[in-house]
Design an enzyme around this catalytic site. Structure first.
Site, PDB file in Angstrom:
ATOM      1  N   ASP A   1      55.342  -5.363  11.465  1.00  0.00           N
ATOM      2  CA  ASP A   1      54.312  -6.427  12.214  1.00  0.00           C
ATOM      3  C   ASP A   1      53.009  -6.294  11.185  1.00  0.00           C
ATOM      4  O   ASP A   1      52.143  -6.064  11.690  1.00  0.00           O
ATOM      5  CB  ASP A   1      53.808  -5.694  13.635  1.00  0.00           C
ATOM      6  CG  ASP A   1      52.966  -6.713  14.440  1.00  0.00           C
ATOM      7  OD1 ASP A   1      53.090  -8.002  13.927  1.00  0.00           O
ATOM      8  OD2 ASP A   1      52.679  -6.465  15.490  1.00  0.00           O
TER       9      ASP A   1
ATOM     10  N   GLU B   1      45.304  11.050  15.310  1.00  0.00           N
ATOM     11  CA  GLU B   1      44.138  11.258  14.344  1.00  0.00           C
ATOM     12  C   GLU B   1      43.307  10.357  14.234  1.00  0.00           C
ATOM     13  O   GLU B   1      43.739   8.903  14.209  1.00  0.00           O
ATOM     14  CB  GLU B   1      44.938  11.595  13.151  1.00  0.00           C
ATOM     15  CG  GLU B   1      44.026  11.670  11.955  1.00  0.00           C
ATOM     16  CD  GLU B   1      44.778  11.728  10.554  1.00  0.00           C
ATOM     17  OE1 GLU B   1      45.968  11.895  10.536  1.00  0.00           O
ATOM     18  OE2 GLU B   1      44.041  12.006   9.742  1.00  0.00           O
TER      19      GLU B   1
HETATM   20  P1  ADP Z   1      47.147  -2.615  19.963  1.00  0.00           P
HETATM   21  O1  ADP Z   1      48.088  -1.761  20.178  1.00  0.00           O
HETATM   22  O2  ADP Z   1      46.126  -2.919  21.088  1.00  0.00           O
HETATM   23  O3  ADP Z   1      47.068  -3.886  19.059  1.00  0.00           O
HETATM   24  P2  ADP Z   1      45.778  -1.220  17.702  1.00  0.00           P
HETATM   25  O4  ADP Z   1      46.823   0.015  17.435  1.00  0.00           O
HETATM   26  O5  ADP Z   1      45.830  -2.485  16.634  1.00  0.00           O
HETATM   27  O6  ADP Z   1      45.863  -1.613  19.205  1.00  0.00           O
HETATM   28  O7  ADP Z   1      44.263  -0.524  17.610  1.00  0.00           O
HETATM   29  C1  ADP Z   1      43.500  -1.315  18.062  1.00  0.00           C
HETATM   30  C2  ADP Z   1      42.015  -1.110  17.066  1.00  0.00           C
HETATM   31  O8  ADP Z   1      41.518   0.366  16.860  1.00  0.00           O
HETATM   32  C3  ADP Z   1      42.426  -1.351  15.531  1.00  0.00           C
HETATM   33  O9  ADP Z   1      42.175  -2.620  15.347  1.00  0.00           O
HETATM   34  C4  ADP Z   1      41.608  -0.393  14.935  1.00  0.00           C
HETATM   35  O10 ADP Z   1      40.229  -0.939  14.230  1.00  0.00           O
HETATM   36  C5  ADP Z   1      41.541   0.949  15.395  1.00  0.00           C
HETATM   37  N1  ADP Z   1      42.456   1.827  15.112  1.00  0.00           N
HETATM   38  C6  ADP Z   1      43.642   1.969  15.482  1.00  0.00           C
HETATM   39  N2  ADP Z   1      44.160   3.094  15.144  1.00  0.00           N
HETATM   40  C7  ADP Z   1      43.039   3.861  14.727  1.00  0.00           C
HETATM   41  C8  ADP Z   1      42.898   5.313  14.364  1.00  0.00           C
HETATM   42  N3  ADP Z   1      43.949   5.958  14.361  1.00  0.00           N
HETATM   43  N4  ADP Z   1      41.743   5.656  14.174  1.00  0.00           N
HETATM   44  C9  ADP Z   1      40.607   4.899  14.255  1.00  0.00           C
HETATM   45  N5  ADP Z   1      40.618   3.624  14.506  1.00  0.00           N
HETATM   46  C10 ADP Z   1      42.098   3.118  15.016  1.00  0.00           C
END
Ligand code: ADP
Length: 305
Positions: A211, A103
């Site tokens: 984390d 989502e």
């Molecule tokens: P990684 O696994 O590479 O650390 P993240 O899960 O931290 O990646 O996601 C990267 C970036 O994407 C986050 O810093 C956030 O800004 C954005 N993000 C993460 N999840 C969502 C989501 N469900 N909807 C919108 N943006 C998201």
């Protein structure tokens, strides 16, 4: 206990058709920065829906099944929001890729009581029953997962202190062995042998985000904190709070509200750096020597305690 796995597809095209109906495709894709490990995109579909895509090489498909299990576990506590998991997948081919569809979090302005509410919801998650998340023993998780791109061992244990030594510090120290000389190794062994002098068993086991730094929560459309990118396991809640303090800390309102909702055991501040040693060692192993002096400072402090 079994946490349901998301549907796993062998093609993105198929995944989108199955989730959204015939003919639905990606109309626009927009790269999002901020992640350390994976590529992230905002996808707008031809039916107007926006979804969030994380992708990596196909060899790293396990990152996403582990992340989905973690999000699922947090969602199951019903205490704090996480993005809904749409599916995971591995697209074969050359080079192919693995993916996770979630989502899309549409961030709104933070609610006036953002930090207090975040703290209360996190405390509720920490106080939620955790037996569903371990197959046996009290600490660990149903499967191993990842902290960044490092494998995180979640072998069940009945003692938190044993779990933290065996499954958290030891594997990271072993991976970092090239950074240490004989004197360091002597101190490290002393520290590991004496963990029971520094750590305490928790009053109750807690599902942890695992984390919890400022890059791993976002503000959702309700103006509240939503957890993303977890490395969950059942452990001592102090380990989550310690990590919030590692890279700058959250505002005092967060810690005051957490302390009211779930009073910390006395002596937390003496244990905090030991919990964060795990993350600093992981950073040393992932990103190199910049983290060595912080790691050595903590070893120095605890081995002479
Ligand atoms: P990684 O696994 O590479 O650390 P993240 O899960 O931290 O990646 O996601 C990267 C970036 O994407 C986050 O810093 C956030 O800004 C954005 N993000 C993460 N999840 C969502 C989501 N469900 N909807 C919108 N943006 C998201």
């Amino acid at each position: 206990m079994h946490l349901s796995s998301p549907q796993h597809f062998t093609s993105m095209k198929q995944a989108l058709i199955s989730l959204f109906g015939d003919g639905v495709k990606v109309a626009q894709s927009h790269r999002i920065s901020g992640g350390d490990i994976n590529e992230a995109y905002a996808l707008t579909l031809t039916n107007g829906t926006q979804i969030f895509l994380k992708s990596n090489t196909k060899e790293h498909a396990a990152f996403f099944t582990a992340e989905a299990s973690g999000l699922n576990a947090i969602a199951k506590t019903g205490c704090i929001k996480t993005p809904h998991i749409l599916c995971s997948g591995t697209e074969d081919g050359n080079p192919g890729f693995s993916f996770l569809l979630l989502e899309f979090i549409h961030s709104q302005n933070r609610a006036a009581d953002y930090w207090e509410s975040f703290a209360r919801q996190l405390a509720a998650m920490h106080q939620a029953p955790s037996t569903d998340f371990v197959s046996q023993g009290t600490y660990g998780f149903l499967q191993d997962n990842y902290i960044g791109s490092t494998k995180q061992r979640n072998t069940p244990k009945d003692s938190w202190i044993e779990f933290f030594g065996e499954c958290r510090l030891k594997p990271q120290f072993m991976a970092a062995s090239r950074y240490f000389d004989h004197t360091d190794l002597y101190k490290i062994n002393r520290l590991l042998d004496n963990l029971h002098l520094f750590l305490v068993e928790p009053e109750y086991p807690s599902l942890l985000h695992g984390d919890l730094w400022s890059g791993n929560f976002m503000t959702g459309n309700d103006g509240k904190a939503w957890l993303i990118d977890p490395a969950v396991y059942v452990g001592h809640a102090e380990a989550d709070i310690a990590m919030t303090e590692l890279f700058g800390g959250f505002p005092p309102a967060f810690y005051d509200a957490y302390q009211k909702a779930a009073p910390m055991q006395p002596g937390y501040h003496r244990r905090r750096d030991l919990y964060n040693l795990y993350h600093l060692l992981n950073h040393l192993n992932l990103f190199g020597r910049t983290y060595l002096s912080s790691v050595k400072r903590i070893i120095e402090h605890y081995h002479t305690f």
